[in-house]
Scaffold this motif. Structure first.
Motif, PDB file in Angstrom:
ATOM      1  N   UNK A  60       2.375   9.129 -13.147  1.00 22.97           N
ATOM      2  CA  UNK A  60       3.471   9.832 -12.492  1.00 22.97           C
ATOM      3  C   UNK A  60       2.947  10.675 -11.327  1.00 22.97           C
ATOM      4  N   UNK A  61       1.809  11.360 -11.519  1.00 19.94           N
ATOM      5  CA  UNK A  61       1.285  12.221 -10.455  1.00 19.94           C
ATOM      6  C   UNK A  61       0.858  11.398  -9.238  1.00 19.94           C
ATOM      7  N   UNK A  62       0.364  10.186  -9.455  1.00 20.91           N
ATOM      8  CA  UNK A  62      -0.030   9.340  -8.329  1.00 20.91           C
ATOM      9  C   UNK A  62       1.183   8.806  -7.569  1.00 20.91           C
ATOM     10  N   UNK A 107      -0.964   4.554   0.583  1.00 19.93           N
ATOM     11  CA  UNK A 107      -1.484   5.234  -0.603  1.00 19.93           C
ATOM     12  C   UNK A 107      -2.998   5.188  -0.569  1.00 19.93           C
ATOM     13  N   UNK A 108      -3.604   6.353  -0.765  1.00 21.52           N
ATOM     14  CA  UNK A 108      -5.063   6.449  -0.810  1.00 21.52           C
ATOM     15  C   UNK A 108      -5.416   7.406  -1.942  1.00 21.52           C
ATOM     16  N   UNK A 109      -6.115   6.923  -2.953  1.00 20.91           N
ATOM     17  CA  UNK A 109      -6.418   7.732  -4.131  1.00 20.91           C
ATOM     18  C   UNK A 109      -7.415   8.839  -3.831  1.00 20.91           C
ATOM     19  N   UNK A 110      -8.114   8.790  -2.702  1.00 17.43           N
ATOM     20  CA  UNK A 110      -9.118   9.807  -2.400  1.00 17.43           C
ATOM     21  C   UNK A 110      -8.517  11.097  -1.969  1.00 17.43           C
ATOM     22  N   UNK A 132       4.547   9.192  -2.733  1.00 21.38           N
ATOM     23  CA  UNK A 132       5.847   9.451  -2.113  1.00 21.38           C
ATOM     24  C   UNK A 132       5.787  10.628  -1.141  1.00 21.38           C
ATOM     25  N   UNK A 133       4.951  11.597  -1.441  1.00 17.68           N
ATOM     26  CA  UNK A 133       4.821  12.765  -0.556  1.00 17.68           C
ATOM     27  C   UNK A 133       4.251  12.367   0.802  1.00 17.68           C
ATOM     28  N   UNK A 161       0.787  -1.220   0.000  1.00 21.62           N
ATOM     29  CA  UNK A 161       0.000   0.000   0.000  1.00 21.62           C
ATOM     30  C   UNK A 161       0.823   1.277   0.000  1.00 21.62           C
ATOM     31  N   UNK A 162       2.123   1.165  -0.237  1.00 19.11           N
ATOM     32  CA  UNK A 162       2.995   2.343  -0.243  1.00 19.11           C
ATOM     33  C   UNK A 162       3.012   3.055  -1.590  1.00 19.11           C
ATOM     34  N   UNK A 163       2.627   2.349  -2.640  1.00 16.72           N
ATOM     35  CA  UNK A 163       2.502   2.933  -3.979  1.00 16.72           C
ATOM     36  C   UNK A 163       1.140   2.553  -4.533  1.00 16.72           C
ATOM     37  N   UNK A 164       0.618   3.356  -5.460  1.00 17.21           N
ATOM     38  CA  UNK A 164      -0.690   3.042  -6.060  1.00 17.21           C
ATOM     39  C   UNK A 164      -0.606   1.826  -6.967  1.00 17.21           C
ATOM     40  N   UNK A 165      -1.755   1.219  -7.194  1.00 18.66           N
ATOM     41  CA  UNK A 165      -1.846   0.133  -8.167  1.00 18.66           C
ATOM     42  C   UNK A 165      -1.770   0.757  -9.558  1.00 18.66           C
TER      43      UNK A 165
END
Length: 85
Positions: free
Chosen positions: A56-58, A82-85, A63-64, A40-44
């Motif tokens: 790239x933006x995700x 990582x949470x896309x919301x 990382x931020x 869960x540290x990086x997006x799928x």
């Protein structure tokens, strides 16, 4: 002196990357990228047919959320998820 036209890759912004390019950008192995996704540290990745691409933006947003060196980690003792919301 004649001016050379830069290759198209240098003038078109990169919006997404393959697994290998994400690994190169993060200076880790492709297996490490997949492990970070699992944890869960990086997006799928986004999927188009059989092709998988990471935006790239995700990746940048994920990382931020990671703690900086010397910073306290969350209550669970893990870097931000990582949470896309």
């Amino acid at each position: 002196m004649k001016h050379q036209v830069p290759p198209i890759a240098t003038i078109v912004p990169r919006m997404a990357m393959s697994l290998d390019k994400v690994a190169i950008a993060l200076d880790v192995s492709p297996n490490s990228v997949l492990k970070m996704v699992e944890e869960g540290l990086l997006p799928r990745p986004r999927v188009w047919g059989r092709r998988k691409l990471w935006r790239v933006v995700e990746i940048d947003a994920a990382l931020a959320e990671w703690p900086t060196d010397g910073e306290q980690q969350g209550d669970a003792g893990e870097p931000g998820r990582w949470d896309a919301d």
